[in-house]
Design a protein around this motif. Structure first.
Motif, PDB file in Angstrom:
ATOM      1  N   LEU A 270      45.561  -2.341   5.461  1.00  0.00           N
ATOM      2  CA  LEU A 270      44.909  -3.459   6.138  1.00  0.00           C
ATOM      3  C   LEU A 270      45.113  -3.375   7.643  1.00  0.00           C
ATOM      4  O   LEU A 270      44.224  -3.709   8.423  1.00  0.00           O
ATOM      5  CB  LEU A 270      45.451  -4.782   5.596  1.00  0.00           C
ATOM      6  CG  LEU A 270      44.960  -5.171   4.201  1.00  0.00           C
ATOM      7  CD1 LEU A 270      45.830  -6.268   3.617  1.00  0.00           C
ATOM      8  CD2 LEU A 270      43.505  -5.599   4.245  1.00  0.00           C
TER       9      LEU A 270
ATOM     10  N   ASN B 199      42.052  -2.787  10.321  1.00  0.00           N
ATOM     11  CA  ASN B 199      41.794  -3.885  11.257  1.00  0.00           C
ATOM     12  C   ASN B 199      42.837  -3.876  12.371  1.00  0.00           C
ATOM     13  O   ASN B 199      44.023  -3.687  12.113  1.00  0.00           O
ATOM     14  CB  ASN B 199      41.853  -5.220  10.515  1.00  0.00           C
ATOM     15  CG  ASN B 199      40.876  -5.264   9.357  1.00  0.00           C
ATOM     16  OD1 ASN B 199      39.689  -5.396   9.549  1.00  0.00           O
ATOM     17  ND2 ASN B 199      41.387  -5.109   8.133  1.00  0.00           N
TER      18      ASN B 199
ATOM     19  N   LYS C 159      46.277 -11.362  10.968  1.00  0.00           N
ATOM     20  CA  LYS C 159      45.172 -12.191  10.488  1.00  0.00           C
ATOM     21  C   LYS C 159      44.529 -11.678   9.201  1.00  0.00           C
ATOM     22  O   LYS C 159      44.372 -12.443   8.239  1.00  0.00           O
ATOM     23  CB  LYS C 159      44.115 -12.318  11.583  1.00  0.00           C
ATOM     24  CG  LYS C 159      42.904 -13.159  11.176  1.00  0.00           C
ATOM     25  CD  LYS C 159      41.936 -13.283  12.334  1.00  0.00           C
ATOM     26  CE  LYS C 159      40.658 -13.965  11.931  1.00  0.00           C
ATOM     27  NZ  LYS C 159      39.695 -14.064  13.034  1.00  0.00           N
ATOM     28  N   CYS C 160      44.162 -10.414   9.144  1.00  0.00           N
ATOM     29  CA  CYS C 160      43.462  -9.937   7.951  1.00  0.00           C
ATOM     30  C   CYS C 160      44.382  -9.881   6.739  1.00  0.00           C
ATOM     31  O   CYS C 160      43.934 -10.058   5.606  1.00  0.00           O
ATOM     32  CB  CYS C 160      42.823  -8.572   8.213  1.00  0.00           C
ATOM     33  SG  CYS C 160      41.153  -8.723   8.909  1.00  0.00           S
TER      34      CYS C 160
ATOM     35  N   HIS D 228      43.503 -11.976   3.424  1.00  0.00           N
ATOM     36  CA  HIS D 228      43.505 -11.301   2.120  1.00  0.00           C
ATOM     37  C   HIS D 228      44.416 -12.060   1.144  1.00  0.00           C
ATOM     38  O   HIS D 228      44.071 -12.219  -0.034  1.00  0.00           O
ATOM     39  CB  HIS D 228      43.971  -9.854   2.282  1.00  0.00           C
ATOM     40  CG  HIS D 228      43.943  -9.064   1.013  1.00  0.00           C
ATOM     41  ND1 HIS D 228      45.093  -8.616   0.393  1.00  0.00           N
ATOM     42  CD2 HIS D 228      42.910  -8.651   0.226  1.00  0.00           C
ATOM     43  CE1 HIS D 228      44.758  -7.948  -0.696  1.00  0.00           C
ATOM     44  NE2 HIS D 228      43.445  -7.954  -0.832  1.00  0.00           N
TER      45      HIS D 228
ATOM     46  N   GLU E 120      37.614 -19.690   8.530  1.00  0.00           N
ATOM     47  CA  GLU E 120      37.896 -18.390   7.914  1.00  0.00           C
ATOM     48  C   GLU E 120      38.837 -18.530   6.721  1.00  0.00           C
ATOM     49  O   GLU E 120      38.639 -17.894   5.678  1.00  0.00           O
ATOM     50  CB  GLU E 120      38.490 -17.447   8.954  1.00  0.00           C
ATOM     51  CG  GLU E 120      37.507 -17.032  10.035  1.00  0.00           C
ATOM     52  CD  GLU E 120      38.161 -16.249  11.154  1.00  0.00           C
ATOM     53  OE1 GLU E 120      37.522 -15.307  11.659  1.00  0.00           O
ATOM     54  OE2 GLU E 120      39.304 -16.588  11.541  1.00  0.00           O
TER      55      GLU E 120
ATOM     56  N   SER F 167      37.779 -17.764   2.899  1.00  0.00           N
ATOM     57  CA  SER F 167      38.488 -16.692   2.196  1.00  0.00           C
ATOM     58  C   SER F 167      39.056 -17.191   0.871  1.00  0.00           C
ATOM     59  O   SER F 167      38.935 -16.527  -0.165  1.00  0.00           O
ATOM     60  CB  SER F 167      39.611 -16.131   3.074  1.00  0.00           C
ATOM     61  OG  SER F 167      39.091 -15.439   4.182  1.00  0.00           O
TER      62      SER F 167
ATOM     63  N   VAL G 119      37.403  -9.254   3.328  1.00  0.00           N
ATOM     64  CA  VAL G 119      38.162  -9.526   4.545  1.00  0.00           C
ATOM     65  C   VAL G 119      37.817  -8.533   5.644  1.00  0.00           C
ATOM     66  O   VAL G 119      37.873  -8.867   6.834  1.00  0.00           O
ATOM     67  CB  VAL G 119      39.676  -9.512   4.241  1.00  0.00           C
ATOM     68  CG1 VAL G 119      40.491  -9.513   5.516  1.00  0.00           C
ATOM     69  CG2 VAL G 119      40.043 -10.721   3.396  1.00  0.00           C
ATOM     70  N   SER G 120      37.453  -7.309   5.284  1.00  0.00           N
ATOM     71  CA  SER G 120      37.129  -6.295   6.290  1.00  0.00           C
ATOM     72  C   SER G 120      35.923  -6.694   7.130  1.00  0.00           C
ATOM     73  O   SER G 120      35.705  -6.131   8.210  1.00  0.00           O
ATOM     74  CB  SER G 120      36.860  -4.947   5.606  1.00  0.00           C
ATOM     75  OG  SER G 120      35.673  -4.989   4.835  1.00  0.00           O
TER      76      SER G 120
ATOM     77  N   CYS H 147      39.190  -9.336  12.861  1.00  0.00           N
ATOM     78  CA  CYS H 147      40.606  -9.671  12.730  1.00  0.00           C
ATOM     79  C   CYS H 147      41.392  -9.569  14.031  1.00  0.00           C
ATOM     80  O   CYS H 147      42.607  -9.806  14.049  1.00  0.00           O
ATOM     81  CB  CYS H 147      41.243  -8.812  11.650  1.00  0.00           C
ATOM     82  SG  CYS H 147      40.703  -9.326   9.994  1.00  0.00           S
TER      83      CYS H 147
END
Length: 221
Positions: free
Chosen positions: A127, A131, A136-137, A141, A187, A191, A214-215, A219
């Motif tokens: 991840l 990113n 954040k990502c 996730h 966000e 998510s 999420v990608s 991010c």
């Protein structure tokens, strides 16, 4: 679910990757303010917590060495070095009240369990490489995975998905560019909700769908 030593922040990547390599042989609720969730006085709360732990471990196919309540902590976190799931006693009660909000508290536990899942499957480095932002990502996730768990749980229990998604909306922040940025309100709402609505046959498939979803987020903002 915020910044700091116990939570998933930039300084914790190495610790997460090292999960299973340097963990204590006999982890326990050793902090003076901690005690096993199994020892909580309220029969109802004990049943809820023990049951939630069992279901979360089943869903993520992961076992915690201990699940601890903490009278000093106000929040929840996953301790990667000791393989402990820890939740603040007052924090849990505040989120769970009124009684109809118990699933909010369980969703928070699922988010922290998602970090354990990420570590177990080596997803953190992936991840990060995918990113540019360090937190954040990964957090989005985890929100997605928590949503997937609560969607799975909704097959057995009456769960208000909107109520839960609104909690994740409230957990959003406007700290773009900072190491502790976990995602903006919309966000985090989306998510979690997307994870909740995702039909998957197993946690690995859910995670893969979550990574693809999420990608798409920016991010580093």
């Amino acid at each position: 679910m915020g910044g700091g030593r116990r939570y998933l922040g930039a300084a914790l990547f190495g610790a997460f990757v090292a999960l299973g390599q340097g963990a204590s042989a006999e982890p326990s609720c050793a902090n003076a303010y901690q005690y096993p969730a199994e020892d909580i006085e309220s029969d109802i709360m004990r049943q809820i917590l023990v049951g939630a732990r069992r279901d979360i471990e089943e869903f993520f196919d992961f076992r915690f060495d201990a699940f601890c309540m903490d009278d000093e902590e106000y929040g929840a976190y996953y301790d990667v070095q000791e393989n402990l799931l820890v939740v603040g006693s007052e924090f849990f009660l505040d989120i769970a009240n009124p009684p109809g909000n118990i699933n909010r508290a369980i969703a928070v536990l699922a988010h922290e369990a998602a970090h354990a899942f990420q570590a177990k499957h080596g997803l953190l480095n992936m991840l990060v490489e995918t990113n540019p932002h360090r937190v954040k990502c990964i957090e989005l996730h985890a929100d997605f995975l928590a949503g997937g768990y609560m969607g799975w749980r909704a097959k057995k229990y009456n769960i208000d998905a909107r109520n839960l998604a609104e909690m994740f909306y409230d957990l959003g922040d406007e700290l773009a560019g900072k190491d502790i940025h976990h995602g903006r309100k919309a966000e985090r709402f989306i998510s979690f909700r997307q994870g909740f609505l995702t039909e998957s046959t197993d946690e690995i498939t859910l995670s893969s769908v979550g990574i693809a979803y999420v990608s798409q987020a920016t991010c580093d903002e």
